[in-house]
Design a protein around this motif. Structure first.
Motif, PDB file in Angstrom:
ATOM      1  N   VAL A 192     -11.946   9.846  -3.729  1.00 13.90           N
ATOM      2  CA  VAL A 192     -12.641   8.858  -2.895  1.00 13.90           C
ATOM      3  C   VAL A 192     -12.083   7.477  -3.212  1.00 13.90           C
ATOM      4  N   GLY A 193     -11.745   6.714  -2.193  1.00 18.66           N
ATOM      5  CA  GLY A 193     -11.235   5.367  -2.397  1.00 18.66           C
ATOM      6  C   GLY A 193     -11.835   4.406  -1.387  1.00 18.66           C
ATOM      7  N   VAL A 194     -12.288   3.251  -1.859  1.00 17.38           N
ATOM      8  CA  VAL A 194     -13.010   2.301  -1.010  1.00 17.38           C
ATOM      9  C   VAL A 194     -12.307   0.949  -0.997  1.00 17.38           C
ATOM     10  N   LYS A 195     -12.048   0.444   0.210  1.00 16.41           N
ATOM     11  CA  LYS A 195     -11.623  -0.941   0.385  1.00 16.41           C
ATOM     12  C   LYS A 195     -12.839  -1.726   0.856  1.00 16.41           C
ATOM     13  N   PRO A 196     -13.449  -2.521  -0.014  1.00 11.70           N
ATOM     14  CA  PRO A 196     -14.602  -3.315   0.421  1.00 11.70           C
ATOM     15  C   PRO A 196     -14.191  -4.384   1.431  1.00 11.70           C
ATOM     16  N   THR A 197     -15.183  -5.010   2.028  1.00 12.41           N
ATOM     17  CA  THR A 197     -14.943  -6.166   2.888  1.00 12.41           C
ATOM     18  C   THR A 197     -14.098  -7.194   2.148  1.00 12.41           C
ATOM     19  N   TYR A 198     -13.138  -7.797   2.839  1.00 11.78           N
ATOM     20  CA  TYR A 198     -12.327  -8.849   2.222  1.00 11.78           C
ATOM     21  C   TYR A 198     -13.246  -9.951   1.694  1.00 11.78           C
ATOM     22  N   GLY A 199     -13.095 -10.275   0.419  1.00 12.29           N
ATOM     23  CA  GLY A 199     -13.969 -11.257  -0.214  1.00 12.29           C
ATOM     24  C   GLY A 199     -15.185 -10.647  -0.877  1.00 12.29           C
ATOM     25  N   GLY A 200     -15.354  -9.339  -0.741  1.00 14.14           N
ATOM     26  CA  GLY A 200     -16.515  -8.676  -1.334  1.00 14.14           C
ATOM     27  C   GLY A 200     -16.375  -8.419  -2.819  1.00 14.14           C
ATOM     28  N   VAL A 201     -15.132  -8.368  -3.307  1.00 16.34           N
ATOM     29  CA  VAL A 201     -14.840  -8.216  -4.728  1.00 16.34           C
ATOM     30  C   VAL A 201     -13.842  -9.304  -5.100  1.00 16.34           C
ATOM     31  N   SER A 202     -14.076  -9.974  -6.198  1.00 18.37           N
ATOM     32  CA  SER A 202     -13.248 -11.124  -6.578  1.00 18.37           C
ATOM     33  C   SER A 202     -11.781 -10.740  -6.753  1.00 18.37           C
ATOM     34  N   ARG A 203     -10.909 -11.654  -6.318  1.00 15.90           N
ATOM     35  CA  ARG A 203      -9.470 -11.487  -6.519  1.00 15.90           C
ATOM     36  C   ARG A 203      -8.958 -12.360  -7.667  1.00 15.90           C
ATOM     37  N   ALA A 216      -9.592  -5.720  -4.039  1.00 15.78           N
ATOM     38  CA  ALA A 216      -9.893  -4.755  -5.086  1.00 15.78           C
ATOM     39  C   ALA A 216     -11.026  -3.840  -4.644  1.00 15.78           C
ATOM     40  N   GLY A 217     -11.022  -2.600  -5.179  1.00 14.04           N
ATOM     41  CA  GLY A 217     -12.079  -1.679  -4.814  1.00 14.04           C
ATOM     42  C   GLY A 217     -12.194  -0.509  -5.768  1.00 14.04           C
ATOM     43  N   PRO A 218     -13.288   0.254  -5.642  1.00 14.21           N
ATOM     44  CA  PRO A 218     -13.544   1.385  -6.539  1.00 14.21           C
ATOM     45  C   PRO A 218     -12.844   2.666  -6.105  1.00 14.21           C
ATOM     46  N   ALA A 446     -14.489  -3.414   6.040  1.00 11.41           N
ATOM     47  CA  ALA A 446     -14.628  -2.397   5.000  1.00 11.41           C
ATOM     48  C   ALA A 446     -14.101  -1.066   5.517  1.00 11.41           C
ATOM     49  N   ALA A 447     -13.546  -0.252   4.606  1.00 11.84           N
ATOM     50  CA  ALA A 447     -13.056   1.071   4.983  1.00 11.84           C
ATOM     51  C   ALA A 447     -12.972   1.930   3.731  1.00 11.84           C
ATOM     52  N   MET A 448     -13.044   3.231   3.915  1.00 12.02           N
ATOM     53  CA  MET A 448     -12.933   4.134   2.770  1.00 12.02           C
ATOM     54  C   MET A 448     -12.336   5.455   3.204  1.00 12.02           C
ATOM     55  N   SER A 449     -11.828   6.208   2.225  1.00  9.47           N
ATOM     56  CA  SER A 449     -11.338   7.558   2.483  1.00  9.47           C
ATOM     57  C   SER A 449     -12.120   8.534   1.628  1.00  9.47           C
ATOM     58  N   VAL A 450     -12.557   9.625   2.249  1.00  7.08           N
ATOM     59  CA  VAL A 450     -13.206  10.714   1.527  1.00  7.08           C
ATOM     60  C   VAL A 450     -12.443  11.999   1.831  1.00  7.08           C
ATOM     61  N   PRO A 451     -12.431  12.948   0.893  1.00  2.00           N
ATOM     62  CA  PRO A 451     -11.712  14.194   1.151  1.00  2.00           C
ATOM     63  C   PRO A 451     -12.335  14.960   2.311  1.00  2.00           C
TER      64      PRO A 451
END
Length: 506
Positions: A192-203, A216-218, A446-451
């Motif tokens: 599982v990989g998540v791209k949060p909204t731009y600006g949602g996680v500090s750069r 950055a994302g989880p 925001a976008a993410m991928s799940v298997p």
């Protein structure tokens, strides 16, 4: 016991650690042992921080023994960190010779938040140099291998983070996503990989590739684990001028709601322009099966058109190199990193040229040259300016689509994981791997991928991409969690537990 711990989810590990059924030190050591066992075959890590990781774990255990509440829901659960975040106790190389051995004088905000949350950092993961690539073959220290089949790539640029999860070397990881560098590796490795909204996680402290696109994302093996990590690293940061001053969306609550398996009342938009002709048969059939599963969960599927997505790839490969050209100018051999002198009396200009030639790889040089050309006098308006206009049109496509749907879905990638070496000498073929993921970066959504499952012919993971409006992570996580629960129930457990390629390869 050690091998059993590496198979648990982050949420399960946290529960056991906080109940003092197992110590954080035991959990961290189990993962360090796993790294020692398999990373020669995987090459997910560029640096393993054994001592600081165990010290952080011991601090969690001491606090719990003193009756203190856990510092976060993930306190004591170890993590792998992409080598693009600054860390005072470990080198930060960005996969490049030009930063070989560099130890930053400060922690990135993401790094600092992980430490404050009591999360031991196992080490720094391999990546395409300065996050430029889709296979992790452009690392100065060699490619990372996909645990499903070690002759294949794990995706890029964050292949090291994704591979560490798939190889059970870490239960959690952090990546960065500029045009799909979290989601594409997640798709290739069944994670599982998540791209949060731009600006949602500090750069802040994230070594920049393209500043208007990097996020950055989880990364995790389950949607819940990703949501828990999202809450740790997300939120406003005054050190980052692009940081959004807003609360982190309620992603954990949305995930728990989604796990009930009911998507009634949600409208899911199927993007007409992403999929179909030119997509690998395994990807197309896996995506169609995922759509049927979403309908069975009660979601209403609607087709949406985003006509300007067709131009996202060429526009991206003008905007990104232009920002790369600007950002990488700081690596000039004068202040830090590599310094190569062609002669004892060489001028500063000669030292700079020699160092950049020796320190940067071919892909980085290619993008610097493309970006410098696109920004040059007489070409700025024709190339960079036009690309930014396309970016506006892509944002408008998203706005129109989200008027008809709560989230959008598409394949994460046009193919499953390809063999190491197949595309490394063909830049255009490599760039096409990001066809489905780039639009969300261009818009800042925001976008993410799940298997989604395993390909019928290849037996390799296929990813389902879920896209949401800016700060719309909650419905995105809800859909992902519902889909994950239904997939696991139908297929007899998590997809990742059916992976045996690494064990065979070793």
């Amino acid at each position: 016991m050690s091998s059993e711990l590496t198979r648990l989810t982050a949420a399960e590990l946290a529960e056991k650690i906080h109940a003092r059924e197992v110590s954080a030190v035991e959990v961290t050591q189990a993962h360090l042992d796993r790294i020692a066992e398999v990373d020669r075959a995987v090459h997910a890590f560029l640096h393993v921080g054994t001592e600081p990781a165990l010290a952080a774990a011991a601090a969690v255990d001491a606090a719990l023994a003193n009756g203190e509440a856990p510092a976060s829901p993930l306190a004591g659960v170890p993590l792998a960190l992409k080598d693009v975040f600054t860390t005072v106790d470990m080198p930060t190389t960005c996969g490049s010779r030009i930063l070989d051995g560099w130890r930053p004088p400060y922690d990135a905000t993401v790094t600092a938040r992980l430490r404050a949350a009591g999360i031991p950092i196992l080490g720094k993961t391999n990546m395409d140099e300065f996050a430029m690539g889709s296979s992790t073959e452009h690392s100065a220290w060699g490619p990372t291998h996909n645990p499903w089949d070690t002759e294949r790539v794990p995706g890029g640029s964050g292949g090291g983070s994704a591979a560490s999860l798939a190889a059970f070397e870490a239960p959690l990881a952090i990546g960065t996503d500029t045009g799909g560098s979290i989601r594409q590796p997640a798709s290739f490795t069944g994670t599982v990989g998540v791209k949060p909204t731009y600006g949602g996680v500090s750069r802040y402290g994230l070594v920049a590739c393209a500043s208007s696109l990097d996020q950055a994302g989880p990364c995790a093996r389950t949607v819940l684990d990703a949501a828990l990590l999202h809450t740790v690293i997300g939120g406003h940061d005054r050190l980052d001028s692009t940081s959004i001053d807003a609360p982190v969306p309620p992603v954990v609550e949305a995930t728990r709601l989604g796990a009930s398996g009911d998507l009634s009342g949600l409208r899911i938009g199927v993007v007409r322009e992403l999929g179909g002709e030119g997509y690998q048969a395994d990807v197309e059939s896996g995506f169609r099966a995922a759509l049927r599963r979403l309908e069975e969960l009660g979601a209403e599927l609607v087709e949406v058109s985003c006509p300007h997505f067709e131009y996202a790839l060429p526009a991206y490969y003008l905007i990104l190199p232009s920002e790369v050209s600007s950002n990488l100018a700081r690596f000039d051999a004068m202040r830090y990193g590599l310094r190569t002198a062609p002669a004892p009396d060489a001028s500063a200009e000669e030292v700079m040229a020699a160092t950049r030639d020796a320190g940067f790889g071919d892909e980085v040089k290619r993008r610097i040259m493309l970006g410098t050309y696109a920004l040059s006098s007489g070409y700025y308006d024709a190339y960079y300016g036009q690309a930014q206009k396309v970016r506006t049109l892509i944002r408008r496509d998203f706005t129109s689509a989200f008027e008809r749907a709560d989230v959008l879905v598409a394949p994460t990638t046009p193919t499953t994981a390809f063999r190491i070496g197949d595309k490394v000498d063909d830049p255009l073929a490599m760039y096409l791997n990001d066809l489905c993921t780039i639009p969300a970066n261009m818009a800042g959504n925001a976008a993410m991928s799940v298997p989604a499952g395993l390909g019928e012919s290849s037996g390799l993971p296929v990813g389902l991409q879920i896209m949401a409006p800016a700060l719309g992570e909650a419905p995105m996580y809800r859909v992902a969690a519902a889909f994950e629960a239904a997939r696991d129930a139908a297929e007899g457990g998590p997809l990742i537990h059916r992976m045996n390629g690494l064990e065979v390869s070793l």
